[in-house]
Enzyme design. Structure first.
Site, short mmCIF file in Angstrom:
data_model
loop_
_atom_site.label_atom_id
_atom_site.label_comp_id
_atom_site.label_asym_id
_atom_site.label_seq_id
_atom_site.Cartn_x
_atom_site.Cartn_y
_atom_site.Cartn_z
N GLY A 165 -24.50 -11.55 -24.40
CA GLY A 165 -23.09 -11.91 -24.31
C GLY A 165 -22.29 -11.04 -23.37
CG HIS A 217 -23.49 -13.37 -17.46
ND1 HIS A 217 -22.33 -12.69 -17.75
CD2 HIS A 217 -23.66 -14.28 -18.45
CE1 HIS A 217 -21.80 -13.18 -18.87
NE2 HIS A 217 -22.60 -14.14 -19.30
CB CYS A 218 -28.08 -10.90 -20.31
SG CYS A 218 -29.34 -11.24 -21.58
N PRO A 219 -26.81 -14.12 -21.19
CG PRO A 219 -27.66 -16.30 -21.27
CD PRO A 219 -27.65 -15.07 -20.42
#
Length: 386
Positions: free
Chosen positions: A173, A168-170
């Protein structure tokens, strides 16, 4: 008089999907709920490129070549396109099991494991699956009520099972999975090239200016009040942003290039799925870097299985009051209605009433007389006398 009216409300499937996601444009855009760092990514890219195109590009295009801003614009547009494609797409979310499917899977698990004595921990819910003569374990997801496919994992941030889950890449997003990993890789690759490009030509700009008018005069050159609107101060700001971005983005690109060459995901690398104590070989690797890169980056892209814009019809019953306006000459309707009359707001029913027979018909009673008045014989009585 209130009337119940049934209306069909059109509801899209994305409105009822579980998980912690945000949908826009009637379900066409799918993102995670935590989008603050994504906006920071947009600000850094747009701000740095805007300063570069506004100040350095004009000078470099005249002094060196007009191809410099053109190539920078191509890199910028490609990086933005891949970023938005990664952020706004479905990463490969697997739908959760329906209640009937979940009940069937539970019955299947109970039939396989048997009854577990009270107080004893039940065995893990795992299925063995063979891929390229290699045993792969399919784990059961207690949230989605399904056995996850190979290489899938449950994202704790988005609360969804994602096929070929990478991480999961913030910064984008969104989750990075099977359906958007290639766009994520192209984004960080193009962003690395763009960062190196801007960083290099910022230094070239300062060097060319310093050779002509000197370094100190270059620092004082400004279209406004020094030092707040100095061109060189803005250039130094760009250099600092690019310098700190360079190490992280270029390093991340090199790491994912290594994973693509091995046909491996970040999740598998962190867990040590293929490099642990057992030294199990990666069953998904073709043993060739070119074949692995072609499969990950050029393979067929599977369609989304969510059907986000599918239609769910729900009926809603609403009560409406219909009042008929009455004028000054309008009479009130009778309080009682006959058996053949229809009430307002209801359907008219045709009723067939049998005609009464002669024997059942009652004769009208005689009119009440006043004292001293002689009775008047009826017509039938006179006919009988004659």
């Amino acid at each position: 008089m209130s009337v119940m009216v049934a209306r069909k409300k059109v509801v899209r499937k994305w409105e009822k999907l579980p998980g912690r996601n945000t949908f826009c444009c009637d379900g066409r855009i799918m993102m995670a709920r935590q989008k603050g760092i994504f906006y920071l990514t947009l600000f850094l890219i747009l701000g740095t490129c805007a300063l570069f195109f506004a100040f350095e590009c004009r000078y470099l295009a005249v002094q060196l070549s007009p191809a410099i801003p053109v190539f920078a614009a191509v890199l910028f547009l490609f990086a933005m396109a891949t970023l938005l494609r990664t952020s706004f797409s479905d990463p490969g979310v697997i739908p959760r099991a329906l209640p009937d499917e979940a009940a069937f899977i539970e019955m299947e698990i109970e039939a396989t494991n048997g009854t577990v004595p009270q107080g004893q921990r039940p065995p893990p819910r795992i299925k063995n699956f063979q891929i390229n003569n290699q045993i792969v374990k399919l784990k059961y997801c207690y949230t989605c009520k399904i056995f996850r496919p190979p290489r899938a994992s449950h994202c704790s941030i988005c609360d969804n099972c994602v096929e070929r889950f990478d991480h999961h890449c913030p910064w984008v997003g969104n989750c990075v999975g099977k359906r958007n990993y290639r766009y994520f890789y192209l984004f960080i690759l193009s962003l690395s090239l763009l960062t190196i490009y801007i960083f290099t030509f910022n230094i070239v700009y300062v060097a060319l200016k310093s050779l002509k008018i000197g370094f100190l005069n270059t620092l004082k050159e400004t279209p406004g009040t020094y030092p707040f609107t100095s061109l060189t101060v803005l250039t130094v700001l760009e250099v600092l942003i690019c310098f700190f971005t360079l190490w992280s983005v270029v390093g991340l690109t090199g790491f994912h290039t290594f994973l693509v060459a091995l046909n491996q995901t970040t999740n598998e690398d962190i867990k040590g799925s293929w490099t642990g104590k057992n030294r199990v070989q990666n069953p998904y690797s073709h043993g060739n870097i070119v074949k692995n890169c072609c499969e990950v980056l050029c393979g067929p892209l599977p369609p989304s299985v969510l059907d986000r814009r599918g239609i769910l019809q729900q009926e809603e019953s609403t009560a409406q009051e219909g009042l008929c306006p009455r004028g000054p000459g309008t009479q009130e309707p009778p309080a009682t209605q006959g058996p053949g009359q229809a009430q307002e707001g209801h359907s008219v029913l045709s009723l067939q009433v049998p005609a009464p027979s002669v024997s059942d018909t009652k004769m009208p009673e005689e009119k009440q007389r006043t004292p001293g008045e002689l009775p008047v014989p009826s017509l039938d009585a006179g006919r009988v006398e004659h």
